[in-house]
Structure formats: structure tokens, C-alpha cells
Design an enzyme around this catalytic site. Structure first.
Site, short mmCIF file in Angstrom:
data_model
loop_
_atom_site.label_atom_id
_atom_site.label_comp_id
_atom_site.label_asym_id
_atom_site.label_seq_id
_atom_site.Cartn_x
_atom_site.Cartn_y
_atom_site.Cartn_z
N PHE A 100 -21.47 62.55 62.76
CA PHE A 100 -22.62 61.25 63.04
C PHE A 100 -23.78 61.81 63.92
CE2 PHE A 100 -19.04 59.37 61.20
CZ PHE A 100 -19.64 58.16 60.44
N CYS A 156 -20.13 47.74 56.47
CA CYS A 156 -19.20 47.67 57.79
C CYS A 156 -20.45 47.77 59.01
CB CYS A 156 -18.24 48.71 58.15
SG CYS A 156 -16.98 48.30 56.96
P1 NAD Z 1 -14.37 43.73 49.43
O1 NAD Z 1 -15.41 42.56 49.39
O2 NAD Z 1 -14.41 44.92 48.57
O3 NAD Z 1 -12.84 43.05 49.36
C1 NAD Z 1 -12.31 41.83 49.65
C2 NAD Z 1 -11.33 41.12 48.56
O4 NAD Z 1 -10.98 39.91 49.14
C3 NAD Z 1 -12.18 40.70 47.32
O5 NAD Z 1 -11.87 41.30 46.28
C4 NAD Z 1 -12.26 39.25 47.14
O6 NAD Z 1 -12.18 38.53 46.02
C5 NAD Z 1 -10.98 38.87 48.03
N1 NAD Z 1 -10.69 37.53 48.58
C6 NAD Z 1 -11.67 36.85 49.15
N2 NAD Z 1 -10.96 35.65 49.52
C7 NAD Z 1 -9.70 35.84 49.28
C8 NAD Z 1 -8.56 34.83 49.34
N3 NAD Z 1 -8.70 33.73 50.12
N4 NAD Z 1 -7.38 35.29 48.82
C9 NAD Z 1 -7.51 36.37 48.30
N5 NAD Z 1 -8.42 37.37 48.14
C10 NAD Z 1 -9.61 36.87 48.69
O7 NAD Z 1 -14.03 43.97 51.06
P2 NAD Z 1 -13.82 45.48 51.76
O8 NAD Z 1 -14.71 46.31 51.72
O9 NAD Z 1 -12.18 45.72 51.15
O10 NAD Z 1 -13.48 44.87 53.16
C11 NAD Z 1 -12.30 44.02 53.59
C12 NAD Z 1 -12.24 43.97 55.13
O11 NAD Z 1 -12.08 45.07 55.73
C13 NAD Z 1 -13.56 43.46 55.98
O12 NAD Z 1 -13.30 42.70 57.10
C14 NAD Z 1 -14.41 44.74 56.20
O13 NAD Z 1 -15.02 44.44 57.28
C15 NAD Z 1 -12.97 45.68 56.63
N6 NAD Z 1 -13.28 46.91 56.60
C16 NAD Z 1 -13.87 47.61 55.50
C17 NAD Z 1 -13.97 48.98 55.36
C18 NAD Z 1 -14.73 49.63 53.96
O14 NAD Z 1 -14.86 50.75 54.23
N7 NAD Z 1 -15.00 48.92 53.08
C19 NAD Z 1 -13.39 49.86 56.09
C20 NAD Z 1 -12.71 49.07 57.41
C21 NAD Z 1 -12.54 47.77 57.47
#
Ligand code: NAD
Length: 435
Positions: free
Chosen positions: A250, A261
Site C-alpha cells: 500500500f 470500501c
Molecule cells: P454488494 O452490493 O455486492 O452486495 C450486497 C447485496 O445485498 C446485494 O446483492 C443486495 O441485493 C443485497 N441486499 C440488499 N438489501 C437486502 C435485504 N434486505 N435482504 C437481502 N439482501 C439484500 O455489497 P458487498 O460489496 O458485498 O458489500 C457488503 C458489505 O460488506 C458492505 O457493508 C461492505 O462495506 C462490506 N465489505 C465489502 C467488501 C468488498 O470488497 N466488497 C470487503 C469487506 C467488507
């Protein structure tokens, strides 16, 4: 164990699949019917190396299934993960709408005691809100646990299967035992499972992302200093990073951080601090430097060419980083919009994000090409935004023959400046000598 994962996105799908791979019976749920239909039909809605094969195997062996029904997913589950999105709200705080909606549905569907695990990145105090939501509707006992996720898109399977550490915020012995059992197969190499109080676990995730974002902005600021002072940031980086107190990861300057994120988590920390009367000055600077850095490529082009109107630029890489199709807050959006806004035309190529980019730039005159050299054809300059491996060693002679003008602007410092110049290019890198 029987596990439900609510939210089948980048985190939920990887989490569910990896737990299935370790022998558990996992049901992944999403409210997005199209996503679930794709998964049920054997498709994968996102690009993540290695994921497709793992999903297929676990579906075939009946450990992994997909549903839109809460009772079906949660009814018999002993552990329920919440992995829904927490996008930035209007004032920068993490929007808990999806998390709380999921909690309510989970509460209604519990069929017995369950550990409800918050994997979404959420502000301090969210577990208490989730518990309150559950309490209103649940007829069975539960514990709420905070288990923030640290996986990196592009290396998500490896990160999940062999994490540096697992952070678990718990307030009950029963939940602690369940979490310890669940993660045991992933920490055989003695990686620590750090049990802590729930609020500390929630904040740990934000602290980690804020720290990583700070390193990036620090190096980007240092790159600007190098450029003005005639130093080479790559040499400075190596000299600094070999100090064990600092380390190499990094420290790479570039066109700023993006993704789903870092930008939102940096804003969320600032908002959390503001809400209790603290001004997180340092992160304000991190964000400001990042916004400026995202404009670096277009500013470099403007400095070289003067007016950009009527010129055509090639862009290599659109995803916010290599090995993903994720374009959420990708620097490429700022770059492409900056070029279009100045009256230039854009041809772009990304190995996997073309579909996402097609939706994002629809009707805006961006030509998306199916292979990299087509994006360089007839352009006044080629801009490197995302350092996919296939862009690292271009055929300079082929590029020179196809481009209108031999100008390379390297937003990730991956091209060999000497080779490019020897091939007749004007080369610009971030904070590099002569850049
Ligand atoms: P994403 O948008 O890819 O997936 C979220 C999913 O949740 C979507 O498919 C959406 O349709 C679904 N959803 C929304 N409301 C819902 C409900 N009420 N019931 C069921 N499903 C529902 O998001 P992501 O990238 O997977 O991130 C998810 C969380 O993890 C976030 O808080 C993010 O900050 C955290 N996070 C993400 C990463 C990453 O690299 N993407 C890494 C660590 C943490």
C-alpha cells in the site's frame, strides 16, 4: 452447521461459498431476484477469480443453495450472516436501511436460537440496533455478533480461506463458541481469531480501511513532491518500505483509491467522529488528496496537449483495481468523465469490467473495445488507469504504429519508462523522474 447468508454480493457470495467449502450447509439469500435466478441457473453475477468453480462444486455437492425466501434460508439456521450493502448516506454516514430491514426479516424467520452475525461494515453501535430490531419481532433467543470482513476483491477466496486474522466482537460465551468452531478450519496456520467487545470489532474494520487509505494518499502526496523536486517516487518508496516499521504494501502511488470500501469507509469514520463532536482532520486531508489524485491523468493530458477538445484518448483499465469487475467509485469514472467533459473522445478497454462500464457510460459516446490495442487505435495518448497484468508489458512498437501520437500517461507506474522513451514515446508516470 446450517448457515444462512443474507445478501449475496461480493462479500455474501464469497462468505457463503467458503463456509460451504468447509463442509457446512449454506443458504444464500438475496432480495435481488435476478441475481438469485442467475445463481440458480449456474451463473455467477460478479467476477471474482476462482469463485465460479467453487460455487459450482458446492452447489453440485448440495452444500450451497440460493433463495429469495427468508423463512427458507433462516428457518433452520444456527448462524445467520448479514452481508448486505451499507452504501454512504447523504451526509457520509453508512446507510443502515438494508441491514435493519434484513434484521427484521431474520427476526421474523428464526426457527430456534441463532447467532446473527453482522459482516457488513457498519458504524459503532449498529449491533445494538440490529439486536433491537430482532427483539421486536423474534420469538426465539439470539445473540448478535460483529464479524467485519477484510477480504480484498480480486483475491477474495484466498483472503477468506487464509485470513491474516479474524475479528469477532461478542458479548456471550455461547456465541463465542459458535464463532470459534466456524472459523477453526480457516485459521489452521495459527492466524489469530481476535475476540473483542462488539464496539471495538465494529471500529476495527473502519480503522483498518482508514489506515490503508491514508497510506495511499500519503504516497500520492509524496509523488507530487517528487515530481516537483525532481526525485523518483519509486526509489523513495523502496527506500521507505524496506523499513520494517513501515513495510512495502500500500505504498504505490497512482490515480487514487476507489471501490466500494475505502471512499465510503473514510467518509463514515469522519461522520462518526463528527457526530460526537470530533473533527478527524487527517482523514479530511486523505479524502482531499484522493479527489485531486483522481484528476491527475486528465490534468497531465491537459498540460501536454493544452485543449483536449476534439482529441481522442485511449484508456486501459476501468475497474477500480485489477481482477474485479467492480467499478463503484472507480477512478476511471473521474478520468472518463473528465475527458468527455473537456470535449475529448474516449476509447476504453477492460478485461472484465466492459459490461459494467457499458451500463455506466451508456449513451455518453465512450467506445468500449474488446481488446486493448483497439482502444489505442488512432488516439492522441494512451492512459493507464488499472494495472491489469496484461497491460504491464505492452508491445511499444505496435502501440506506436497504431496511435496517432506517441504519448503514454501511466497512472500506475507499471510501464518501463526507459523502454517507452527508447521506442519514441513521450512518457509520464506518477512522481517519476521527468514525469
Ligand atoms: P454488494 O452490493 O455486492 O452486495 C450486497 C447485496 O445485498 C446485494 O446483492 C443486495 O441485493 C443485497 N441486499 C440488499 N438489501 C437486502 C435485504 N434486505 N435482504 C437481502 N439482501 C439484500 O455489497 P458487498 O460489496 O458485498 O458489500 C457488503 C458489505 O460488506 C458492505 O457493508 C461492505 O462495506 C462490506 N465489505 C465489502 C467488501 C468488498 O470488497 N466488497 C470487503 C469487506 C467488507
Amino acid at each position: 452447521m446450517r448457515i444462512a447468508v443474507v445478501g449475496t454480493g461480493y462479500v455474501g457470495l464469497v462468505t457463503g461459498t467458503c463456509f460451504a467449502e468447509s463442509g457446512h450447509e449454506v443458504r444464500c439469500l438475496d432480495v435481488d431476484e435476478r441475481k438469485i435466478a442467475t445463481l440458480r441457473a449456474g451463473g455467477i453475477p460478479i467476477y471474482e477469480p476462482g469463485l465460479e468453480e467453487l460455487v459450482r462444486r458446492n452447489v453440485r455437492e448440495r452444500r450451497l443453495s440460493f433463495t429469495t425466501s427468508y423463512p427458507e434460508a433462516v428457518g433452520g439456521a444456527e448462524v445467520v450472516f448479514i452481508a448486505v450493502g451499507t452504501p454512504p448516506g447523504e451526509t457520509g454516514e453508512a446507510d443502515l436501511t438494508h441491514v435493519l430491514a434484513a434484521a427484521r426479516e431474520i427476526g421474523r424467520s428464526l426457527g430456534g436460537y441463532a447467532v446473527v452475525v453482522n459482516k457488513s461494515t457498519v458504524p459503532v453501535g449498529s449491533a445494538e440496533k440490529v439486536a433491537a430490531e430482532l427483539r421486536e419481532v423474534a420469538t426465539h433467543p439470539f445473540d448478535v455478533v460483529s464479524n467485519p470482513e477484510f477480504l480484498k476483491e480480486g483475491a477474495a477466496i484466498e483472503d477468506f480461506m487464509r485470513p491474516d486474522r479474524v475479528v469477532v466482537g461478542v458479548s456471550s460465551e455461547r456465541a463465542r463458541a459458535v464463532m470459534a468452531e466456524l472459523y477453526a478450519p480457516f485459521v489452521r496456520a495459527e492466524q489469530p481469531v481476535l475476540f473483542m467487545d462488539v464496539r471495538s470489532a465494529e471500529l476495527t474494520k473502519y480503522a483498518a480501511n482508514a489506515m490503508l487509505a491514508t497510506r495511499i494518499s500519503f504516497m500520492n502526496e509524496m509523488a507530487t513532491l517528487c515530481e516537483r523536486l525532481g526525485a523518483d517516487v519509486d526509489q523513495v518508496r523502496r527506500g521507505v518500505g524496506s523499513d520494517r516499521r513501515i513495510g512495502q504494501p500500500f505504498l504505490f502511488p497512482g490515480v487514487g483509491f476507489g471501490g466500494s470500501c475505502f471512499p465510503k469507509d473514510v467518509r463514515a469514520v469522519m461522520t462518526m467522529a463528527r457526530q460526537i463532536g470530533l473533527d478527524f482532520d487527517l482523514l479530511r486531508a486523505v479524502e482531499r488528496v484522493n479527489e485531486r489524485q483522481k484528476r491527475w491523468l486528465v490534468e497531465k493530458a491537459a498540460k501536454h496537449f493544452g485543449a483536449l477538445a476534439g482529441r481522442t484518448f485511449g484508456v486501459w483499465g476501468l475497474a477500480f483495481k485489477p481482477k474485479t469487475d467492480d467499478m463503484r467509485e472507480a477512478p476511471a469514472i473521474t478520468v472518463v468523465e473528465g475527458l468527455l467533459g473537456n470535449g475529448a473522445r474516449v476509447k476504453a478497454h477492460d478485461p472484465v469490467a466492459a459490461e459494467v462500464a457499458g451500463r455506466l457510460f451508456h449513451g455518453r459516446g465512450v467506445e468500449l473495445t474488446s481488446e486493448p490495442y483497439a482502444a489505442a487505435e488512432g488516439v492522441d495518448a494512451l492512459l493507464l488507469v488499472t494495472e491489469w497484468n496484461e497491460f504491464r508489458n505492452p508491445d511499444y512498437a505496435r502501440l506506436k504504429a497504431t496511435m496517432r501520437q506517441p504519448v503514454l500517461i501511466d497512472g500506475r507506474n507499471v510501464w518501463d519508462a526507459a523502454k517507452a522513451r527508447a521506442a519514441g514515446f513521450t512518457y509520464y508516470g506518477v512522481g517519476r523522474n521527468g514525469g
